[in-house]
Scaffold this motif. Structure first.
Motif, short mmCIF file in Angstrom:
data_model
loop_
_atom_site.label_atom_id
_atom_site.label_comp_id
_atom_site.label_asym_id
_atom_site.label_seq_id
_atom_site.Cartn_x
_atom_site.Cartn_y
_atom_site.Cartn_z
N HIS A 1 35.27 14.16 1.23
CA HIS A 1 35.99 13.40 0.19
C HIS A 1 35.66 11.92 0.33
CE1 HIS A 1 39.21 12.91 -2.76
NE2 HIS A 1 39.49 11.79 -2.13
N THR B 1 36.67 7.93 -0.88
CA THR B 1 37.82 7.19 -1.43
C THR B 1 37.48 6.53 -2.77
OG1 THR B 1 37.24 5.26 -0.10
CG2 THR B 1 38.89 6.77 0.82
N TYR C 1 50.58 9.89 -8.05
CA TYR C 1 49.34 9.15 -8.32
C TYR C 1 49.39 8.55 -9.73
CZ TYR C 1 44.63 7.52 -8.04
OH TYR C 1 43.54 6.68 -8.00
N ARG D 1 51.63 5.58 -9.57
CA ARG D 1 50.99 4.46 -8.84
C ARG D 1 49.95 3.76 -9.70
NH1 ARG D 1 48.40 7.41 -4.28
NH2 ARG D 1 47.49 5.41 -3.79
N LEU E 1 49.94 5.26 1.16
CA LEU E 1 50.00 6.05 -0.08
C LEU E 1 48.65 6.72 -0.37
CD1 LEU E 1 52.22 3.73 -2.33
CD2 LEU E 1 52.92 5.72 -0.96
N ILE E 2 47.55 6.02 -0.10
CA ILE E 2 46.23 6.65 -0.30
C ILE E 2 46.05 7.77 0.73
CG2 ILE E 2 43.72 6.33 -0.22
CD1 ILE E 2 44.08 3.47 -1.16
N SER F 1 48.11 10.81 -0.09
CA SER F 1 47.63 11.41 -1.33
C SER F 1 46.38 12.27 -1.06
CB SER F 1 47.29 10.28 -2.33
OG SER F 1 46.48 10.73 -3.36
N ILE F 2 45.41 11.68 -0.39
CA ILE F 2 44.16 12.41 -0.14
C ILE F 2 44.41 13.59 0.81
CG2 ILE F 2 41.88 12.24 0.99
CD1 ILE F 2 41.64 9.42 -0.17
N LYS G 1 46.34 16.83 -0.51
CA LYS G 1 45.52 17.72 -1.35
C LYS G 1 44.55 18.52 -0.51
CE LYS G 1 44.13 14.24 -3.89
NZ LYS G 1 44.34 13.10 -4.75
N PHE H 1 38.39 0.44 -3.26
CA PHE H 1 39.81 0.08 -3.17
C PHE H 1 40.03 -0.87 -1.99
CE2 PHE H 1 40.75 4.39 -5.16
CZ PHE H 1 41.11 3.85 -6.38
N1 URA Z 1 42.01 9.06 -4.17
C1 URA Z 1 43.11 9.85 -4.09
O1 URA Z 1 43.03 11.07 -4.18
N2 URA Z 1 44.32 9.25 -3.89
C2 URA Z 1 44.45 7.92 -3.79
O2 URA Z 1 45.56 7.47 -3.60
C3 URA Z 1 43.30 7.10 -3.89
C4 URA Z 1 42.08 7.71 -4.08
#
Ligand code: URA
Length: 434
Positions: A82, A84, A165, A168, A179-180, A183-184, A187, A207
């Protein structure tokens, strides 16, 4: 528990208890906590951060907010990758088939482009017929057959992340490390992986603008993985200029095809091979990282990674012939060259501006509901460090409608910095966090 009290405590920099974080995330996902209160909590978190205990509670609640996919009956280690988010970042379409050709099972759950950054799903869908909306059963079957499948995030996996997301994105709270990270990682863990390779981008087009922040983000995600017994390795890589030469969905697929046929740009090839090697190593298909690097290179060189990609394209409804015959991909109708106003060295190519120009012409969206134009984008003709003459072509804009092209051209022209001195060479892979 009163939501406003939790917001006040977070605003004051206090640590919340795990059950308080859980109350907030669950309450927002179920609709009991309204957008305005969650937005306020997110902004307080943006400024106050989260402790490790809060981050763990937040990630765990997001994982439990939906279904977790069980891939345990598919033999082999499941390794995803993954990023960013960056500009021209098409490495997933290269490293995933390389790793799968080496025998790693790669369940790749990806996102769409948002803002100036591109998304793997949009790139794949520029291949005529390609479906990213596989059912979980189709996903599992393809993983068992081919060792690689690309899928979008379904509504059932980590729904808390989907809601958070979206909020945000419209409340200026995306660029927050906890938070990032939550979030990542929520999932990825819900998707049933054993291990994960992360590409944490840093620089003008990412980012994270500073390496120290990228390092903190990488460490947070590696820490979450360790706690949940998943192996996670993060590469911190430069995103001060676009990766490769192509920016825009179908244009990037063309560059992927060239790279898988050993004719790709040096930076893109190098990073894709390193990411693939890390996947092969974590996937236990090599005893050492050096051996994994050799396997990755062999799978690229002997054409098996390209064959794997074509099989996957066909299995997901796409036309694999489009990878050899670019006429079969969406093509732009207009082209404009951007010339250099002076001679010298290219000292910077501001990736975010190139991404924004491409988005402006239709390659990206401003909101998740918008459609995109798969044909449009930018092809760079130079990279940082090259010496150019006045009037040299810096890049070409490809478009299908004249609207916004002038504005995009202005943005792109300003994105190239030309100086009298040769710039210092910048490393592409800056650090590894594991
Ligand atoms: N990608 C994501 O899945 N979540 C985030 O918060 C930023 C980038």
């Amino acid at each position: 528990m009163r939501t406003v009290d939790l917001i006040l405590r977070k605003r004051g920099g206090e640590e919340l208890a795990p059950e308080e974080i859980q109350y907030l995330v669950d309450g927002y996902t179920s609709g009991e906590i309204p957008d305005y209160q969650m937005a306020s909590f997110l902004m307080a978190t943006f400024f106050s951060g989260m402790t490790d205990r809060e981050l763990s509670a937040c990630t765990d609640t997001m994982i439990r907010s939906g279904e977790t996919i069980d891939l345990s009956d598919i033999p082999g280690f499941k390794v995803d990758k993954h990023s960013t988010g960056g500009v021209g970042d098409k490495t997933s379409l290269i490293c995933a088939p390389i790793a799968a050709a080496a025998g790693v099972v790669v369940p790749m759950m990806s996102g769409r482009g948002l803002g100036h950054t591109g998304g793997t799903l949009d790139k794949l869908e520029s291949i005529p017929g390609f479906r990213t909306d596989l059912t979980i059963d189709e996903f599992r079957r393809q993983l068992a057959d081919l060792g690689l499948a690309f899928i979008g995030q379904s509504d059932d996996v980590a729904p808390a992340d989907k809601r958070l997301y979206a909020l945000r994105d419209v409340t200026g709270t995306v660029e927050s490390i906890p938070l990032i990270a939550s979030s990542i990682m929520s999932k990825k863990i819900a998707e049933g992986i054993d291990a994960l390779v992360l590409d944490v981008k840093v620089g003008y087009g990412a980012f994270m603008k500073k390496q120290v922040d990228a390092r903190r983000l990488a460490a947070a995600m590696v820490g979450i993985g360790r706690r949940l017994d998943k192996k996670v390795v993060a590469l911190i890589t430069d995103m001060n200029q676009p990766l490769g030469y192509a920016i825009g969905n179908a244009l990037e697929v063309m560059e992927v095809s060239q790279t898988l046929q050993k004719a790709g740009p040096a930076d893109l090839t190098r990073l894709s091979l390193e990411l693939a090697a890390r996947m092969i190593h974590l996937g236990k298909k090599a005893a050492t990282l050096d051996e994994a690097r050799k396997i990755a290179e062999d799978k690229l060189m002997d054409g098996s990674a390209y064959r794997k990609f074509k099989q996957v394209v066909a299995a997901q409804g796409g036309n694999p012939k489009a990878l050899d015959n670019f006429e079969l991909l969406p093509n732009a109708t207009g082209m404009r060259e951007i010339m250099s106003p002076r001679g010298g060295y290219v000292s910077a190519i501001m990736a975010e501006d190139i991404g924004r120009a491409s988005q402006m012409m239709g390659a990206g969206r401003n909101s998740k509901e918008e459609g995109i134009d798969p044909a449009v984008g930018v092809i760079l003709e130079v990279k940082v460090g090259e010496k150019i003459d006045v009037g040299a072509v810096l890049c070409r804009l490809y478009y299908t409608g004249e609207e916004n092209v002038d504005e995009a051209a202005d943005l792109v022209e300003d994105a190239f910095r030309i100086s009298g001195n040769r710039p210092e060479e910048r490393e592409l892979i800056l650090e590894v966090v594991s």
